[in-house]
Design an enzyme around this catalytic site. Structure first.
Site, PDB file in Angstrom:
ATOM      1  N   GLU A  67       0.827  -1.207   0.000  1.00  0.00           N
ATOM      2  CA  GLU A  67       0.000   0.000   0.000  1.00  0.00           C
ATOM      3  C   GLU A  67       0.866   1.262   0.000  1.00  0.00           C
ATOM      4  O   GLU A  67       2.046   1.228   0.370  1.00  0.00           O
ATOM      5  CB  GLU A  67      -0.924   0.018   1.214  1.00  0.00           C
ATOM      6  N   LYS A  81      -4.567  -2.140  15.227  1.00  0.00           N
ATOM      7  CA  LYS A  81      -4.039  -1.308  16.299  1.00  0.00           C
ATOM      8  C   LYS A  81      -4.888  -1.443  17.557  1.00  0.00           C
ATOM      9  O   LYS A  81      -6.109  -1.555  17.494  1.00  0.00           O
ATOM     10  CB  LYS A  81      -3.975   0.159  15.852  1.00  0.00           C
TER      11      LYS A  81
END
Length: 303
Positions: free
Chosen positions: A25, A158
């Site tokens: 990405e 996360k």
């Protein structure tokens, strides 16, 4: 092949020959890392793959054109220019306007799959945000994986997100989640969370086996490979918990709400940890790129 996609010569040749390719990405470079370290990281991620005999396909939209694999100038642009953060919904707008954007996990997965790439390395997957029952804030990464046949290697999500809700959503979307060498879902900076996984694999070859069975059964969802950061590179849990508690308290005290919460938290976490969280971020990303390369090689060997 989608005629709107522009594949680099290296990526096109590797796909035509059945050689291993890994998608990367561009948002992690454009928005996730500070300059100039972001440019060095982009080059390093690609070098890790090339050294392993795998073709890197860093993905971005440049001047309205989705690029599958970037040349040196393209890598420089995603590192140096102020690009839009582009998810799947933004792609037609960028194309119509001839604009540029760094692709999120969702957009990268979407474009990679359109190009015929089956393996994608990222840092952390997007997920359901805390408080989503009120804000409805949920990453498009999840809904995109529900309809996109690609294997994503990530260090979980996360720890500022709602991990339990994220795993529930992936289950609802019938997206397989397998731990690499673990039955505990990792939480990005940490090797573990409080949540276990139903399935684990011990090798890239076993991931390739699952991919093949996935295809044979006619499934079109993605596959998530949860790859914990190596123990000697993980963030100290006590410091992690202290920093996150402080960041959450500051967000509450300042009245930060909704979609502004996560960007605030991530920025403060880097500051409060004096850069430690950033170093762990880079280490886990490198580890995911290496593992993705091995999976891509195992997948190519099946052809």
């Amino acid at each position: 092949m989608n005629s709107r996609l522009r594949l680099s010569d290296d990526v096109a040749a590797a796909l035509a020959a059945g050689r291993p390719v890994v998608a990367l990405e561009s948002t992690i470079i454009s928005h996730g890392l500070p300059r100039p370290r972001n440019h060095a990281a982009a080059l390093e991620f690609e070098s890790i793959l090339r050294d392993a005999g795998v073709t890197p396909a860093t993905i971005a939209v440049l001047d309205g054109v989705p690029r599958i694999g970037l040349d040196a100038e393209g890598v420089r642009r995603i590192a140096d220019e102020d690009l839009a953060k582009a998810s799947v919904r933004d792609l037609p707008i960028l194309a119509a306007r001839g604009a540029s954007g760094a692709t999120t996990v969702a957009a990268t997965a979407h474009l990679a799959a359109k190009a015929g790439i089956r393996v994608f390395a990222t840092g952390g997957l997007g997920g359901v945000h805390r408080g989503a029952s009120e804000t409805f804030d949920e990453s498009a990464d999840l809904s995109t994986l529900a309809v996109t046949p690609i294997t994503v290697v990530s260090a979980g999500v996360k720890s500022v997100l709602d991990i339990a809700a994220t795993l529930e959503r992936l289950e609802t979307y019938s997206v397989p989640v397998v731990g690499l060498g673990t039955t505990v879902f990792p939480s990005f900076w940490l090797r573990e969370s409080a949540y276990t996984l139903d399935w684990a694999v011990e090798s890239p070859e076993q991931v390739a086996d699952i991919m093949a069975a996935h295809d044979a059964l006619g499934h079109t969802q993605g596959i998530v490979v949860a790859n914990p950061i190596p123990a000697d590179q993980a963030w100290d849990r006590e410091e992690h918990d202290r920093v996150l508690a402080t960041a959450f308290s500051e967000a509450e005290a300042q009245g930060i709400r909704g979609k502004a919460v996560t960007p605030f938290l991530l920025g403060r976490i880097v500051e409060l940890s004096e850069g430690r969280s950033l170093e762990v971020n880079l280490d886990l990303a490198r580890n995911n790129v290496r593992v993705a390369g091995r999976i891509a090689a195992a997948w190519a060997a099946r052809a």
